[in-house]
Design an enzyme around this catalytic site. Sequence first.
Site, PDB file in Angstrom:
ATOM      1  CG  ASP A 244      45.680  26.406  41.491  1.00  8.11           C
ATOM      2  OD1 ASP A 244      45.333  25.683  40.531  1.00  8.11           O
ATOM      3  OD2 ASP A 244      44.904  27.206  42.045  1.00  8.11           O
TER       4      ASP A 244
ATOM      5  CE  LYS B 220      41.915  33.215  45.808  1.00  9.37           C
ATOM      6  NZ  LYS B 220      42.676  32.480  44.830  1.00  9.37           N
TER       7      LYS B 220
ATOM      8  N   GLY C   5      37.497  39.141  40.202  1.00  9.53           N
ATOM      9  CA  GLY C   5      37.098  37.822  39.712  1.00  9.53           C
ATOM     10  C   GLY C   5      36.792  36.872  40.842  1.00  9.53           C
TER      11      GLY C   5
HETATM   12  P1  ATP Z   1      41.248  29.417  41.492  1.00 15.50           P
HETATM   13  O1  ATP Z   1      40.315  29.760  42.585  1.00 15.50           O
HETATM   14  O2  ATP Z   1      41.105  28.003  41.068  1.00 15.50           O
HETATM   15  O3  ATP Z   1      42.655  29.856  41.772  1.00 15.50           O
HETATM   16  P2  ATP Z   1      41.185  31.679  39.714  1.00 15.50           P
HETATM   17  O4  ATP Z   1      42.673  31.858  39.739  1.00 15.50           O
HETATM   18  O5  ATP Z   1      40.510  31.953  38.405  1.00 15.50           O
HETATM   19  O6  ATP Z   1      40.776  30.222  40.170  1.00 15.50           O
HETATM   20  P3  ATP Z   1      41.061  33.616  41.838  1.00 15.50           P
HETATM   21  O7  ATP Z   1      42.410  33.205  42.280  1.00 15.50           O
HETATM   22  O8  ATP Z   1      40.025  33.791  42.871  1.00 15.50           O
HETATM   23  O9  ATP Z   1      40.475  32.571  40.793  1.00 15.50           O
HETATM   24  O10 ATP Z   1      41.211  34.947  40.999  1.00 15.50           O
HETATM   25  C1  ATP Z   1      40.124  35.535  40.358  1.00 15.50           C
HETATM   26  C2  ATP Z   1      40.611  36.539  39.342  1.00 15.50           C
HETATM   27  O11 ATP Z   1      41.116  37.675  40.015  1.00 15.50           O
HETATM   28  C3  ATP Z   1      41.772  36.039  38.488  1.00 15.50           C
HETATM   29  O12 ATP Z   1      41.305  35.374  37.360  1.00 15.50           O
HETATM   30  C4  ATP Z   1      42.512  37.308  38.137  1.00 15.50           C
HETATM   31  O13 ATP Z   1      42.034  37.804  36.923  1.00 15.50           O
HETATM   32  C5  ATP Z   1      42.162  38.265  39.270  1.00 15.50           C
HETATM   33  N1  ATP Z   1      43.325  38.487  40.146  1.00 15.50           N
HETATM   34  C6  ATP Z   1      43.779  37.663  41.115  1.00 15.50           C
HETATM   35  N2  ATP Z   1      44.832  38.178  41.753  1.00 15.50           N
HETATM   36  C7  ATP Z   1      45.071  39.385  41.183  1.00 15.50           C
HETATM   37  C8  ATP Z   1      46.045  40.428  41.378  1.00 15.50           C
HETATM   38  N3  ATP Z   1      46.993  40.323  42.309  1.00 15.50           N
HETATM   39  N4  ATP Z   1      45.984  41.502  40.587  1.00 15.50           N
HETATM   40  C9  ATP Z   1      45.022  41.615  39.631  1.00 15.50           C
HETATM   41  N5  ATP Z   1      44.099  40.686  39.378  1.00 15.50           N
HETATM   42  C10 ATP Z   1      44.098  39.580  40.144  1.00 15.50           C
HETATM   43 MG    MG Z   2      43.930  32.291  41.310  1.00  9.43          MG
END
Ligand code: ATP
Ligand code: MG
EC number: 2.7.12.2
Length: 370
Positions: free
Chosen positions: A283, A195, A173
């Site tokens: 957050d 990430k 994502g």
């Molecule tokens: P923000 O950037 O505002 O935090 P967000 O949480 O939607 O927004 P990301 O933190 O970049 O964005 O995460 C993107 C997606 O990746 C999440 O919505 C989640 O579904 C997936 N994700 C993040 N971390 C993990 C993980 N450790 N295991 C599995 N999926 C994950």
């Molecule tokens: Mg996130």
Amino acid sequence: MLWLAFGPFHTMENQVLVIRIKIPNRGAVDWTVNSGPQLLFRDVLDVIGQVLPEATTTAFEYEDEDGDRITVRSDEEMKAMLSYYYSTVMEQQVNGQLIEPLQIFPRACKPPGERNIHGLKVNTRAGPSQHSSPAVSDALPSNSLKKSSAELKKILANGQMNEQDIRYRDTLGHGNGGTVYKAYHVPSGKTLAVKVILLDITLELQKQIMSELEILYKCDSSYIIGFYGAFFVENRISICTEFMDGGSLDVYRKIPEHVLGRIAVAVVKGLTYLWSLKILHRDVKPSNMLVNTRGQVKLCDFGVSTQLVNSIAKTYVGTNAYMAPERISGEQYGIHSDVWSLGISFMEPLQLLQCIVDEHAKTAKRKAGT
Ligand code: ATP
Ligand code: MG
């Protein structure tokens, strides 16, 4: 084939490259490099750091034939600069002119503050080095050789993780800050969530982020995502965490109340654990609550590093519906602000709240005449 122009005995590989580092108001320092084409962007920053120890530099510039400045921030841009420079060297050779050094202009930034949001003292870990940089000639004073590239790389690599050992698979994502990938860690055989965040920040700030992330190794709670390490490659940070095969809560439409109750208990336990370490989450929202098929619920993306939070905030767009009012209006943030976001995360219907936020933003824009 550019290097052929140097002839069989003077290929680009064995050309000595002289880089003239221009120092604002203080002239220049010449740096002789024996393996110019192999030079990495990080090596140049390292040497600039030694020439200008009081400043923190993340990029530098060179001038093209029209005198326009071109910024270099990565190995790719380094390659472009070197190939441009070598083409000018060829011209100078052909015309029998004296070969001019490659002039670069460091771009300095302000040094960071000393303490983080939690009031914890920041340790930048940049200890004295035993080694001197082999790439640097006598043109630089030897006492200025504080850190070798290897040491610098070590500082910028938190833990055992590094890019070479990671195989990126699917994209999990995108968020406001970056992109999360499912990845495979070859030496351990572990599946990770990595990430990757693009950050155009100084080397000093990169080091500060690394130092601040160290607290994650001490987090030991089954309600907090496992942290494996982080590293910088050029202007990107990769944060490696435990992969949660159930994803985040935002994708689940209707969660039965008894399940939601259990999830809420886990989230509160995760938050109280963080608060006990004097860490505010900052957050709290469903996309930062992860689940796995073992029935575990874990929190991720908490604001452990002030510099990381600040750097991401600079590129943040939009209004976060889960944010507490005091946060939106820029007042002091506290545990109560995390509690607000927690309440909103479990409130239904959330779409209604989003409408209110969007409508409010539209009205404010109309009033401002934009
Ligand atoms: P923000 O950037 O505002 O935090 P967000 O949480 O939607 O927004 P990301 O933190 O970049 O964005 O995460 C993107 C997606 O990746 C999440 O919505 C989640 O579904 C997936 N994700 C993040 N971390 C993990 C993980 N450790 N295991 C599995 N999926 C994950
Ligand atoms: Mg996130």
